[in-house]
Design a protein around this motif. Structure first.
Motif, PDB file in Angstrom:
ATOM      1  N   ALA A 169       1.409  11.748   5.175  1.00 19.95           N
ATOM      2  CA  ALA A 169       3.070  12.573   4.604  1.00 19.95           C
ATOM      3  C   ALA A 169       2.880  11.706   3.433  1.00 19.95           C
ATOM      4  O   ALA A 169       2.263  10.265   3.564  1.00 19.95           O
ATOM      5  N   ILE A 170       3.682  12.630   2.450  1.00 27.75           N
ATOM      6  CA  ILE A 170       3.410  11.841   1.159  1.00 27.75           C
ATOM      7  C   ILE A 170       4.853  11.921   0.436  1.00 27.75           C
ATOM      8  O   ILE A 170       5.159  12.782   0.344  1.00 27.75           O
ATOM      9  N   ARG A 171       4.909  11.157  -0.492  1.00 27.27           N
ATOM     10  CA  ARG A 171       6.454  11.499  -1.100  1.00 27.27           C
ATOM     11  C   ARG A 171       6.147  10.807  -2.542  1.00 27.27           C
ATOM     12  O   ARG A 171       5.413   9.756  -2.845  1.00 27.27           O
ATOM     13  N   LEU A 172       7.205  11.460  -3.745  1.00 26.86           N
ATOM     14  CA  LEU A 172       6.838  10.913  -4.805  1.00 26.86           C
ATOM     15  C   LEU A 172       8.527  10.280  -4.992  1.00 26.86           C
ATOM     16  O   LEU A 172       9.472  11.526  -4.848  1.00 26.86           O
ATOM     17  N   PRO A 173       8.421   8.935  -5.052  1.00 32.23           N
ATOM     18  CA  PRO A 173       9.569   7.701  -5.818  1.00 32.23           C
ATOM     19  C   PRO A 173      10.518   9.018  -7.237  1.00 32.23           C
ATOM     20  O   PRO A 173       9.919   8.701  -8.021  1.00 32.23           O
ATOM     21  N   SER A 174      11.324   8.139  -6.773  1.00 34.79           N
ATOM     22  CA  SER A 174      11.947   8.534  -8.259  1.00 34.79           C
ATOM     23  C   SER A 174      12.894   6.773  -8.712  1.00 34.79           C
ATOM     24  O   SER A 174      13.008   6.864 -10.178  1.00 34.79           O
ATOM     25  N   HIS A 175      12.072   6.385  -8.079  1.00 35.44           N
ATOM     26  CA  HIS A 175      12.831   5.023  -8.122  1.00 35.44           C
ATOM     27  C   HIS A 175      11.730   4.575  -9.581  1.00 35.44           C
ATOM     28  O   HIS A 175      10.141   4.379  -9.580  1.00 35.44           O
ATOM     29  N   SER A 176      11.948   4.121 -10.845  1.00 33.12           N
ATOM     30  CA  SER A 176      11.152   3.546 -12.018  1.00 33.12           C
ATOM     31  C   SER A 176      10.105   3.016 -11.699  1.00 33.12           C
ATOM     32  O   SER A 176       9.350   2.697 -12.343  1.00 33.12           O
ATOM     33  N   VAL A 177      10.685   1.758 -11.183  1.00 35.45           N
ATOM     34  CA  VAL A 177       9.958   0.170 -10.583  1.00 35.45           C
ATOM     35  C   VAL A 177       8.828   0.210  -9.737  1.00 35.45           C
ATOM     36  O   VAL A 177       7.537   0.348 -10.458  1.00 35.45           O
ATOM     37  N   ALA A 178       8.556   1.628  -9.070  1.00 35.76           N
ATOM     38  CA  ALA A 178       7.524   2.073  -7.533  1.00 35.76           C
ATOM     39  C   ALA A 178       6.966   2.642  -7.972  1.00 35.76           C
ATOM     40  O   ALA A 178       5.942   2.549  -8.328  1.00 35.76           O
ATOM     41  N   ARG A 179       7.314   3.864  -9.353  1.00 38.25           N
ATOM     42  CA  ARG A 179       6.266   4.655 -10.057  1.00 38.25           C
ATOM     43  C   ARG A 179       5.553   4.213 -11.296  1.00 38.25           C
ATOM     44  O   ARG A 179       4.266   4.402 -10.899  1.00 38.25           O
ATOM     45  N   GLN A 180       5.722   3.525 -11.505  1.00 36.87           N
ATOM     46  CA  GLN A 180       5.354   2.221 -12.824  1.00 36.87           C
ATOM     47  C   GLN A 180       4.456   1.392 -12.231  1.00 36.87           C
ATOM     48  O   GLN A 180       2.875   1.678 -12.546  1.00 36.87           O
ATOM     49  N   LEU A 181       4.320   0.819 -11.091  1.00 36.97           N
ATOM     50  CA  LEU A 181       3.571   0.600  -9.614  1.00 36.97           C
ATOM     51  C   LEU A 181       2.717   1.025  -9.808  1.00 36.97           C
ATOM     52  O   LEU A 181       1.676   0.580  -9.329  1.00 36.97           O
ATOM     53  N   ILE A 182       3.093   2.042  -9.180  1.00 36.28           N
ATOM     54  CA  ILE A 182       2.116   3.278  -8.337  1.00 36.28           C
ATOM     55  C   ILE A 182       0.745   4.104  -9.466  1.00 36.28           C
ATOM     56  O   ILE A 182      -0.059   3.034  -9.202  1.00 36.28           O
ATOM     57  N   LYS A 183       1.293   3.766 -10.585  1.00 36.03           N
ATOM     58  CA  LYS A 183       0.473   3.843 -11.746  1.00 36.03           C
ATOM     59  C   LYS A 183       0.025   2.946 -11.937  1.00 36.03           C
ATOM     60  O   LYS A 183      -1.633   3.633 -12.586  1.00 36.03           O
ATOM     61  N   GLU A 184       0.581   1.755 -12.231  1.00 41.89           N
ATOM     62  CA  GLU A 184      -0.152   0.538 -12.900  1.00 41.89           C
ATOM     63  C   GLU A 184      -1.236   0.159 -11.947  1.00 41.89           C
ATOM     64  O   GLU A 184      -2.665  -0.607 -12.315  1.00 41.89           O
ATOM     65  N   SER A 185      -1.481   0.968 -10.416  1.00 37.37           N
ATOM     66  CA  SER A 185      -2.134   0.077  -9.520  1.00 37.37           C
ATOM     67  C   SER A 185      -3.482   0.920  -9.985  1.00 37.37           C
ATOM     68  O   SER A 185      -4.824   0.845  -8.866  1.00 37.37           O
ATOM     69  N   GLY A 186      -3.744   2.126  -9.810  1.00 39.12           N
ATOM     70  CA  GLY A 186      -4.150   3.116 -10.114  1.00 39.12           C
ATOM     71  C   GLY A 186      -5.163   3.812  -9.100  1.00 39.12           C
ATOM     72  O   GLY A 186      -5.789   4.293  -9.071  1.00 39.12           O
ATOM     73  N   THR A 187      -3.762   3.627  -8.157  1.00 38.78           N
ATOM     74  CA  THR A 187      -4.214   4.943  -6.320  1.00 38.78           C
ATOM     75  C   THR A 187      -2.942   5.660  -5.894  1.00 38.78           C
ATOM     76  O   THR A 187      -2.261   5.308  -6.883  1.00 38.78           O
ATOM     77  N   VAL A 188      -3.016   5.376  -5.267  1.00 40.81           N
ATOM     78  CA  VAL A 188      -1.499   5.764  -4.422  1.00 40.81           C
ATOM     79  C   VAL A 188      -1.138   4.601  -3.260  1.00 40.81           C
ATOM     80  O   VAL A 188      -2.429   3.979  -2.693  1.00 40.81           O
ATOM     81  N   LEU A 189      -0.211   4.250  -3.058  1.00 41.73           N
ATOM     82  CA  LEU A 189       0.381   3.585  -2.160  1.00 41.73           C
ATOM     83  C   LEU A 189       0.582   3.910  -1.092  1.00 41.73           C
ATOM     84  O   LEU A 189       1.632   4.753  -0.421  1.00 41.73           O
ATOM     85  N   ALA A 190       0.639   3.253  -0.013  1.00 47.00           N
ATOM     86  CA  ALA A 190       0.825   2.862   1.729  1.00 47.00           C
ATOM     87  C   ALA A 190       1.982   2.362   1.542  1.00 47.00           C
ATOM     88  O   ALA A 190       1.917   1.313   0.770  1.00 47.00           O
ATOM     89  N   ALA A 191       2.970   2.920   1.985  1.00 48.28           N
ATOM     90  CA  ALA A 191       4.611   2.083   2.105  1.00 48.28           C
ATOM     91  C   ALA A 191       5.493   2.186   3.297  1.00 48.28           C
ATOM     92  O   ALA A 191       6.375   2.997   2.879  1.00 48.28           O
ATOM     93  N   PRO A 192       5.611   1.520   4.612  1.00 46.23           N
ATOM     94  CA  PRO A 192       6.426   1.990   5.012  1.00 46.23           C
ATOM     95  C   PRO A 192       7.532   0.450   4.585  1.00 46.23           C
ATOM     96  O   PRO A 192       7.090   0.051   3.735  1.00 46.23           O
ATOM     97  N   SER A 193       8.639   1.172   5.002  1.00 43.98           N
ATOM     98  CA  SER A 193       9.760  -0.093   4.910  1.00 43.98           C
ATOM     99  C   SER A 193       9.355  -1.420   5.511  1.00 43.98           C
ATOM    100  O   SER A 193       8.789  -2.004   5.643  1.00 43.98           O
ATOM    101  N   ALA A 194       9.855  -2.627   4.291  1.00 44.13           N
ATOM    102  CA  ALA A 194       9.468  -3.416   4.181  1.00 44.13           C
ATOM    103  C   ALA A 194      10.201  -4.717   5.162  1.00 44.13           C
ATOM    104  O   ALA A 194      10.461  -6.036   4.405  1.00 44.13           O
TER     105      ALA A 194
END
Ligand code: AMP
Ligand code: MG
Length: 344
Positions: free
Chosen positions: A118-143
């Protein structure tokens, strides 16, 4: 473990990314709900998500990307079908998750042994910055703690997971408030596995007819297999018992008021218009015709129920199953363990 509370400055996001790079788990804001993120390409890191949430290991996770090109860059799928490309172009970044055949790069912990991811590209800018800065893709179920209502604020995350996760990035309240729509392209025709803000009608307008999985609206029979494993678990529940009332607005009010006369431990999740007339404690989720606001406030309302002294039961309106209402119905019917009182 000490859970670090971070803001959304560049330095905070760098710090959160460094925790993820070091193999940790960080809760991040997305436009849907807060997600508990770890490096999706490392099975050992992903395991920590399941441990912190106490999530059953057979419930797969959504992989969050920061750009469509991540799908090829990290070689996430074995096929990127045309329908997926159309859905991605139309709804990404945004609250739609697309399931496709996975590549060998996806650890079994992420897909829970399924041949799909399952893949998703979120629109939240903080989420996208964090994914990018991590240099990978992130598994993230609800917290949230598995089973409880999904978190729409950093406080919800802290209440559930403080001391079980490395950090929380506080990006304020989530805009959408319910989890993403999930559609699988691993079946023909494609199939809706979880309703969200992106509706069946919107999806069908771009890729044609889709099926709606039975588990979206109905209780699975004993032994029936869920296409989306998450659908089989008790979900979204406060400690108080939730009961849905299928009736018009006036009958909802008179039913709750008469119950309250003999039982002061009941309260109501209701609409703005109901508040003045309800004798029991009333938690409004918005105007009766404003489904988007209702979606935004629903999980917070379910959590609020448990903060009212002495409350043991909450009555909620049974929502429409149309449009965004399908997402509200799907969450509430699970919160209520499928208990609905019909009032003619
Ligand atoms: P969560 O992110 O905790 O809200 O849960 C993700 C949802 O997506 C769960 O209901 C999962 O069962 C579903 N899901 C994730 N990956 C897959 C997959 N490969 N096939 C079917 N459902 C999936
Ligand atoms: Mg969840």
């Amino acid at each position: 473990m000490n859970t670090l509370l971070l803001g959304t400055t560049k330095d905070d996001i760098k710090k959160a990314a460094s925790i993820i790079k070091d193999g940790g788990v960080v809760a991040m804001p997305t436009e849907t709900v807060y997600g508990l993120a770890a490096d999706a390409l490392n099975g050992e890191c992903v395991k920590k998500i399941f441990l912190a949430k106490r999530r059953p290991m057979d419930n797969p996770l959504i992989v969050h990307i920061s750009d469509i090109s991540d799908i090829e860059r990290f070689d996430l799928v074995s096929e990127f079908p045309l329908e997926a490309q159309i859905l991605a172009q139309t709804f990404w970044p945004g609250p739609l998750t697309i399931i496709m055949k996975k590549s060998d790069r996806i650890p079994d912990e992420v897909s829970a042994g399924l041949p799909t991811v399952a893949i998703r590209l979120p629109s939240h800018s903080v989420a996208r910055q964090l994914i990018k800065e991590s240099g990978t893709v992130l598994a993230a179920p609800s917290a949230n703690r598995s089973g409880s209502p999904s978190p729409t604020t950093a406080t919800h995350v802290m209440n559930d997971l403080c001391s079980f996760i490395d950090a929380v990035v506080d990006g304020g309240a989530c805009d959408v408030g319910v989890e993403s729509t999930v559609v699988t392209l691993a079946t023909t025709p494609p199939r809706l596995l979880r309703p969200g803000l992106v509706t069946v009608e919107q999806i069908e307008a771009v890729i044609g007819k889709i099926d709606v999985d039975d588990a979206v609206l109905f209780k699975l029979e004993n032994g029936e297999k869920a296409a989306s494993p998450g659908m089989k678990y008790k979900h979204y529940s406060p400690k108080a018992k939730v009961v849905l009332i299928n009736s018009d607005g006036d009958k909802f009010i008179s039913f709750v008021n008469s119950e309250f006369e003999t039982d002061s431990t009941v309260c109501a999740i209701c609409y703005d218009e109901d508040v003045a007339e309800l004798k029991a404690q009333a938690i409004s989720i918005g105007k009766s015709d404003d489904l988007e606001t209702q979606a935004k406030r629903l999980f917070d309302a379910l959590r609020k129920v448990d903060t009212i002294d002495g409350v043991k039961k909450v009555y909620a309106h049974c929502p429409t199953k149309q449009g965004v209402g399908m997402a509200l119905y799907n969450r509430l019917i699970r919160a209520a363990s499928f208990e609905v009182i019909e009032i003619e």
